[in-house]
Design a protein around this motif. Structure first.
Motif, PDB file in Angstrom:
ATOM      1  N   ASP A  73      10.199  -0.358  15.303  1.00  0.00           N
ATOM      2  CA  ASP A  73       9.198  -1.314  14.838  1.00  0.00           C
ATOM      3  C   ASP A  73       9.571  -2.697  15.374  1.00  0.00           C
ATOM      4  O   ASP A  73      10.422  -3.411  14.826  1.00  0.00           O
ATOM      5  CB  ASP A  73       9.161  -1.325  13.302  1.00  0.00           C
ATOM      6  CG  ASP A  73       8.005  -2.154  12.750  1.00  0.00           C
ATOM      7  OD1 ASP A  73       7.732  -3.236  13.312  1.00  0.00           O
ATOM      8  OD2 ASP A  73       7.388  -1.727  11.763  1.00  0.00           O
TER       9      ASP A  73
ATOM     10  N   THR B 261       7.490  -0.619   4.689  1.00  0.00           N
ATOM     11  CA  THR B 261       8.240  -1.308   5.739  1.00  0.00           C
ATOM     12  C   THR B 261       8.571  -2.731   5.318  1.00  0.00           C
ATOM     13  O   THR B 261       9.703  -3.207   5.503  1.00  0.00           O
ATOM     14  CB  THR B 261       7.437  -1.323   7.053  1.00  0.00           C
ATOM     15  OG1 THR B 261       7.258   0.028   7.515  1.00  0.00           O
ATOM     16  CG2 THR B 261       8.151  -2.123   8.127  1.00  0.00           C
ATOM     17  N   ALA B 262       7.602  -3.418   4.732  1.00  0.00           N
ATOM     18  CA  ALA B 262       7.828  -4.792   4.282  1.00  0.00           C
ATOM     19  C   ALA B 262       8.897  -4.837   3.191  1.00  0.00           C
ATOM     20  O   ALA B 262       9.751  -5.729   3.175  1.00  0.00           O
ATOM     21  CB  ALA B 262       6.525  -5.404   3.781  1.00  0.00           C
TER      22      ALA B 262
ATOM     23  N   HIS C  11       7.937  -5.531  15.530  1.00  0.00           N
ATOM     24  CA  HIS C  11       7.635  -6.688  14.688  1.00  0.00           C
ATOM     25  C   HIS C  11       8.789  -6.950  13.730  1.00  0.00           C
ATOM     26  O   HIS C  11       9.217  -8.099  13.539  1.00  0.00           O
ATOM     27  CB  HIS C  11       6.335  -6.456  13.905  1.00  0.00           C
ATOM     28  CG  HIS C  11       5.111  -6.429  14.768  1.00  0.00           C
ATOM     29  ND1 HIS C  11       4.655  -7.553  15.433  1.00  0.00           N
ATOM     30  CD2 HIS C  11       4.257  -5.423  15.082  1.00  0.00           C
ATOM     31  CE1 HIS C  11       3.560  -7.247  16.114  1.00  0.00           C
ATOM     32  NE2 HIS C  11       3.303  -5.960  15.921  1.00  0.00           N
TER      33      HIS C  11
ATOM     34  N   ASN D  11       4.842   3.393   5.675  1.00  0.00           N
ATOM     35  CA  ASN D  11       3.614   2.610   5.804  1.00  0.00           C
ATOM     36  C   ASN D  11       3.964   1.127   5.788  1.00  0.00           C
ATOM     37  O   ASN D  11       5.128   0.745   5.654  1.00  0.00           O
ATOM     38  CB  ASN D  11       2.607   2.964   4.703  1.00  0.00           C
ATOM     39  CG  ASN D  11       3.156   2.724   3.299  1.00  0.00           C
ATOM     40  OD1 ASN D  11       3.901   1.761   3.061  1.00  0.00           O
ATOM     41  ND2 ASN D  11       2.792   3.588   2.357  1.00  0.00           N
ATOM     42  N   ARG D  12       2.963   0.273   5.912  1.00  0.00           N
ATOM     43  CA  ARG D  12       3.210  -1.174   6.027  1.00  0.00           C
ATOM     44  C   ARG D  12       3.888  -1.748   4.790  1.00  0.00           C
ATOM     45  O   ARG D  12       4.800  -2.582   4.891  1.00  0.00           O
ATOM     46  CB  ARG D  12       1.894  -1.908   6.289  1.00  0.00           C
ATOM     47  CG  ARG D  12       1.327  -1.704   7.684  1.00  0.00           C
ATOM     48  CD  ARG D  12       0.130  -2.591   7.909  1.00  0.00           C
ATOM     49  NE  ARG D  12      -0.403  -2.449   9.259  1.00  0.00           N
ATOM     50  CZ  ARG D  12      -1.433  -3.141   9.730  1.00  0.00           C
ATOM     51  NH1 ARG D  12      -2.038  -4.033   8.948  1.00  0.00           N
ATOM     52  NH2 ARG D  12      -1.867  -2.952  10.968  1.00  0.00           N
ATOM     53  N   GLU D  13       3.445  -1.322   3.622  1.00  0.00           N
ATOM     54  CA  GLU D  13       4.026  -1.847   2.379  1.00  0.00           C
ATOM     55  C   GLU D  13       5.488  -1.435   2.250  1.00  0.00           C
ATOM     56  O   GLU D  13       6.344  -2.258   1.891  1.00  0.00           O
ATOM     57  CB  GLU D  13       3.222  -1.339   1.182  1.00  0.00           C
ATOM     58  CG  GLU D  13       3.709  -1.889  -0.152  1.00  0.00           C
ATOM     59  CD  GLU D  13       2.875  -1.401  -1.324  1.00  0.00           C
ATOM     60  OE1 GLU D  13       3.274  -1.661  -2.472  1.00  0.00           O
ATOM     61  OE2 GLU D  13       1.825  -0.764  -1.089  1.00  0.00           O
TER      62      GLU D  13
END
Length: 253
Positions: free
Chosen positions: A210, A186-187, A212, A182-184
């Motif tokens: 990904d 991934t960050a 980005h 998920n985004r968290e």
């Protein structure tokens, strides 16, 4: 640090890689992108020694390693993670990470079997090093004694990164490190990868879908399509390449 020159690889009548050539500068992150089936993981398998190419060479710090087996390449400082998590599921987090240190151990077979003297001292020192340099770094101290099966997917990917870092690699190959996250998560992983580059000076090759993340953290990008290298350059140069847009990125809506 790493030079790949005219790599060609075939499986029967299928040409997986066709004359791929690029260089990865010391301490930089180089992205390898392209559609599914473009040959990205095959390229990693050639670099790490799992596949023997039909033609071409792989050079590390000026040394041709094309004829070396995977264990010899690992001893030279090449470590990797895998597209699908490849951890030992019946073992704890710490034991999985410790397995990454096999190239650094010097105890002979007999002392290791008896777990006495130099073998015991070496492992205790190794464990202290891992706890300070890898486990604390990746913020997984709270799960170090937990079995792998008890961890969520994102933490399992972090443990796999930890096992690779345990080798103190000069070159780190990351095969889709944020796939399925998920985004968290991934960050978090992107932050850890940047920290590896900054704190350890590791040269990193990154296969990832990904875009980005690739555009944010990579210094250079190599683009493959059906085994052919269609572009390489800075993220901005690659993003503006018509051939790359047609083959992979697509036009903005």
């Amino acid at each position: 640090m790493l030079k790949v020159d005219d790599i060609q690889l075939s499986f029967g009548g299928v040409r997986a890689l066709q004359g791929v050539s690029f260089e990865a500068a010391p301490g930089e992150i180089t992205g390898i992108i392209g559609p599914n089936g473009a040959g990205k993981t095959s390229l990693f398998n050639v670099i790490s020694g799992f596949y023997k190419p039909d033609n071409g060479t792989v050079t590390v710090e000026g040394q041709d390693i094309s004829g070396l087996k995977p264990d010899a390449r690992a001893a030279l400082g090449i470590a990797r993670t895998f597209q699908n998590i490849a951890l030992f599921r019946g073992m704890t987090v710490l034991d999985n990470i410790k397995l990454g240190c096999h190239t650094r151990l010097n105890a002979n077979v007999w002392s290791a079997l008896r777990y006495f003297g130099s073998a015991q001292k070496e492992e205790l020192e190794l464990r202290r090093d891992l706890e300070e340099r890898v486990i604390d770094f990746l913020e997984i101290d709270h799960v170090r004694k937990a079995p792998i099966t008890a961890l969520p997917y994102g933490l399992q990917k972090r443990v796999e990164l930890g096992r690779a870092l345990a080798m103190k690699p000069k070159i780190l190959l990351l095969d889709e490190p944020v796939a399925g996250m998920n985004r968290e998560e991934t960050a978090d992983m992107a932050r850890f990868i940047l920290d590896v580059q900054e704190q350890f000076g590791t040269t990193i090759l990154l296969v990832e879908h990904d875009m980005h993340m690739v555009m944010d953290i990579c210094s250079r990008v190599v683009v493959l399509n059906f085994g052919q290298q269609i572009a390489q350059g800075t993220p901005q140069e690659v993003a503006q390449s018509k051939e790359v847009i047609d083959a992979y990125l697509g036009q903005a809506a």
